[in-house]
Structures are given as C-alpha cells and as structure tokens.
Design a protein around this motif. Structure first.
Motif, PDB file in Angstrom:
ATOM      1  N   GLN A 158       0.828  -1.203   0.000  1.00  0.00           N
ATOM      2  CA  GLN A 158       0.000   0.000   0.000  1.00  0.00           C
ATOM      3  C   GLN A 158       0.866   1.258   0.000  1.00  0.00           C
ATOM      4  OE1 GLN A 158      -3.160   0.051   2.930  1.00  0.00           O
ATOM      5  NE2 GLN A 158      -3.356  -2.167   2.834  1.00  0.00           N
ATOM      6  N   PHE A 159       1.893   1.267   0.840  1.00  0.00           N
ATOM      7  CA  PHE A 159       2.789   2.427   0.883  1.00  0.00           C
ATOM      8  C   PHE A 159       3.541   2.581  -0.435  1.00  0.00           C
ATOM      9  CE2 PHE A 159       2.642   1.634   5.606  1.00  0.00           C
ATOM     10  CZ  PHE A 159       1.963   2.800   5.913  1.00  0.00           C
ATOM     11  N   GLU A 160       4.008   1.456  -0.985  1.00  0.00           N
ATOM     12  CA  GLU A 160       4.711   1.502  -2.270  1.00  0.00           C
ATOM     13  C   GLU A 160       3.801   2.039  -3.368  1.00  0.00           C
ATOM     14  OE1 GLU A 160       5.919  -2.513  -2.794  1.00  0.00           O
ATOM     15  OE2 GLU A 160       7.604  -2.374  -1.398  1.00  0.00           O
ATOM     16  N   LEU A 161       2.540   1.637  -3.326  1.00  0.00           N
ATOM     17  CA  LEU A 161       1.586   2.087  -4.328  1.00  0.00           C
ATOM     18  C   LEU A 161       1.409   3.595  -4.273  1.00  0.00           C
ATOM     19  CD1 LEU A 161      -0.573   1.713  -6.469  1.00  0.00           C
ATOM     20  CD2 LEU A 161      -2.184   1.115  -4.658  1.00  0.00           C
ATOM     21  N   PHE A 162       1.291   4.144  -3.069  1.00  0.00           N
ATOM     22  CA  PHE A 162       1.100   5.585  -2.963  1.00  0.00           C
ATOM     23  C   PHE A 162       2.323   6.334  -3.478  1.00  0.00           C
ATOM     24  CE2 PHE A 162       1.329   9.658  -0.712  1.00  0.00           C
ATOM     25  CZ  PHE A 162       0.165  10.226  -1.202  1.00  0.00           C
ATOM     26  N   LEU A 163       3.525   5.874  -3.128  1.00  0.00           N
ATOM     27  CA  LEU A 163       4.742   6.535  -3.599  1.00  0.00           C
ATOM     28  C   LEU A 163       4.861   6.436  -5.112  1.00  0.00           C
ATOM     29  CD1 LEU A 163       7.247   5.416  -0.821  1.00  0.00           C
ATOM     30  CD2 LEU A 163       6.194   7.668  -1.119  1.00  0.00           C
ATOM     31  N   TRP A 164       4.450   5.285  -5.659  1.00  0.00           N
ATOM     32  CA  TRP A 164       4.434   5.141  -7.116  1.00  0.00           C
ATOM     33  C   TRP A 164       3.468   6.141  -7.736  1.00  0.00           C
ATOM     34  CZ3 TRP A 164       0.289   3.972 -10.262  1.00  0.00           C
ATOM     35  CH2 TRP A 164       0.585   3.727 -11.601  1.00  0.00           C
ATOM     36  N   VAL A 202       2.475   9.019  -6.570  1.00  0.00           N
ATOM     37  CA  VAL A 202       2.999  10.387  -6.468  1.00  0.00           C
ATOM     38  C   VAL A 202       3.875  10.706  -7.681  1.00  0.00           C
ATOM     39  CG1 VAL A 202       4.595  11.857  -5.178  1.00  0.00           C
ATOM     40  CG2 VAL A 202       2.843  10.556  -3.967  1.00  0.00           C
ATOM     41  N   ARG A 203       4.633   9.715  -8.135  1.00  0.00           N
ATOM     42  CA  ARG A 203       5.534   9.926  -9.270  1.00  0.00           C
ATOM     43  C   ARG A 203       4.858   9.715 -10.618  1.00  0.00           C
ATOM     44  NH1 ARG A 203      11.082   9.924  -8.458  1.00  0.00           N
ATOM     45  NH2 ARG A 203      11.792   9.548  -6.333  1.00  0.00           N
ATOM     46  N   ASN A 204       3.868   8.820 -10.652  1.00  0.00           N
ATOM     47  CA  ASN A 204       3.390   8.347 -11.944  1.00  0.00           C
ATOM     48  C   ASN A 204       1.912   8.565 -12.243  1.00  0.00           C
ATOM     49  OD1 ASN A 204       5.888   6.729 -12.912  1.00  0.00           O
ATOM     50  ND2 ASN A 204       5.555   6.004 -10.819  1.00  0.00           N
ATOM     51  N   SER A 205       1.094   8.839 -11.230  1.00  0.00           N
ATOM     52  CA  SER A 205      -0.348   8.894 -11.499  1.00  0.00           C
ATOM     53  C   SER A 205      -1.059   9.895 -10.601  1.00  0.00           C
ATOM     54  CB  SER A 205      -0.967   7.497 -11.309  1.00  0.00           C
ATOM     55  OG  SER A 205      -2.371   7.557 -11.432  1.00  0.00           O
TER      56      SER A 205
END
Length: 200
Positions: free
Chosen positions: A104-110, A112-115
């Motif tokens: 979940q944390f990785e998804l949010f950081l992704w 922020v950069r990509n979507s």
C-alpha cells in the motif's frame, strides 16, 4: 472454452493486484499478468489498451479493498473505542501479513511519481472512511470535540503511517504499536473529546 470479456477483465485485475502485493506496482508487466491469470497476452491487450490502463483498473479496485474492515466496527463505544479497534486491527494485519501494508505504501509513492489520478483518490478515500467512523461514534454517544473531525482523521493517519514505517525499519525495537496508541490518545486529549453529559 472462451472466457467472457468481463470475467477475463476481472481475472486480469485480480492477477495484477496479486503481483502488486507480492512485488510492488513497478513489477507489473502485461506478460506476467497474463501468466498469473492463465490468459494469453492477446487477451490482456484486448481487455486493456496498455499497461497504464491495466494498472489503473487494478488500483481503483484495490483502493476499495484497502479500506480495512476495522473501519466498520461498531461505534457505540465512542470515538476512542472505535479508533482503538481500528488500530488493533491494523497492527494485527501488519504483524500477520506485512507485505500487504508495504504494498500500500509503495503504491502511494508510485502514484505520487506516476499517477495524479491515483494520488488524488488514495488518501481522500482513507480520510473519508475515518471521518465517517468518527462521526458515527460521535452521533451515537453525544461526544463533543474541539477539532474538526477531518483534522482528527488526518492526525490519526499521520500516526499510523509514521509508526508503520518505524515498525518496518525495526519490528522488534521500535515499540511502534505502543507508540501509535499513546499518540492517538494524545490527539483525543488535544482535541478535547468528551462525552456530553445527558440530562438525568
């Protein structure tokens, strides 16, 4: 046997979520998703125009699933009780399957950069659910609170996120779970959450 396109689409979304949970959103490929779903690569391209389309479809469904069942707890014990139950369920889930929270944390950081689309949806979803629980608890008990409920919800989310990262960095020595409960209590004290005295 030919699989209906609507069902195939759901199978592909399931497979994409599985990959994201195990290895992070950056590891998603059309080929890997096809393999996990026992589908052809052509079927993936038929259902989704590209990888971004596939990931967004998976994330939108995953976001709904991410809202923990702990947020549906009975709220007749007041805001403190509801939040303590939510925290207990969160830590129970982290200790049993830490990969889910990490994803979940990785998804949010992704995002922020990509979507921007996912970034704008993810946190508001959690905040809306937390505010809903707090409001139900407040209405059920007649509690008063000096803070706006959204401010309380944001503070609680800061606590959960910060303490979770400390736990991942040092599961044994961080005392992150205990700290999260202490900080939540501090928020309720600062917000002056008190039960309204009922007329006798």
């Amino acid at each position: 046997m030919r699989v209906p396109s609507a069902l195939r689409r759901e199978q592909l979304v399931d497979a994409t979520i599985e990959v994201m949970r195990e290895n992070g959103v950056q590891s998603v490929t059309m080929r890997e998703v096809a393999k996990r779903a026992n589908a052809s690569l052509a079927a993936v391209h038929y259902c989704f125009k590209d990888k971004d389309d596939l990931v967004h479809a998976a994330v939108e469904r995953w976001l709904k699933e991410m809202v923990p069942e702990s947020m549906r707890f009975q709220t007749n014990g007041g805001m403190r009780s509801a939040v303590l139950n939510m925290l207990e369920a969160w830590w129970d889930a982290i200790e049993k399957v830490p990969q889910n929270a990490q994803a979940q944390f990785e998804l949010f950081l992704w995002a922020v950069r990509n979507s921007d689309r996912i970034r704008r949806v993810m946190y508001p979803l959690y905040l809306t659910e937390i505010v809903s629980v707090l409001k139900q608890a407040q209405d059920a008990t007649g509690e008063t609170c000096d803070w706006e409920l959204m401010m309380v919800a944001r503070s609680l989310l800061v606590i959960v996120d910060g303490c979770s990262f400390q736990y991942f960095a040092d599961p044994e020595g961080s005392a992150a779970k205990k700290l999260s409960f202490q900080m939540a209590e501090a928020v309720f004290n600062a917000a002056k959450v008190t039960q309204r005295k009922r007329a006798s």
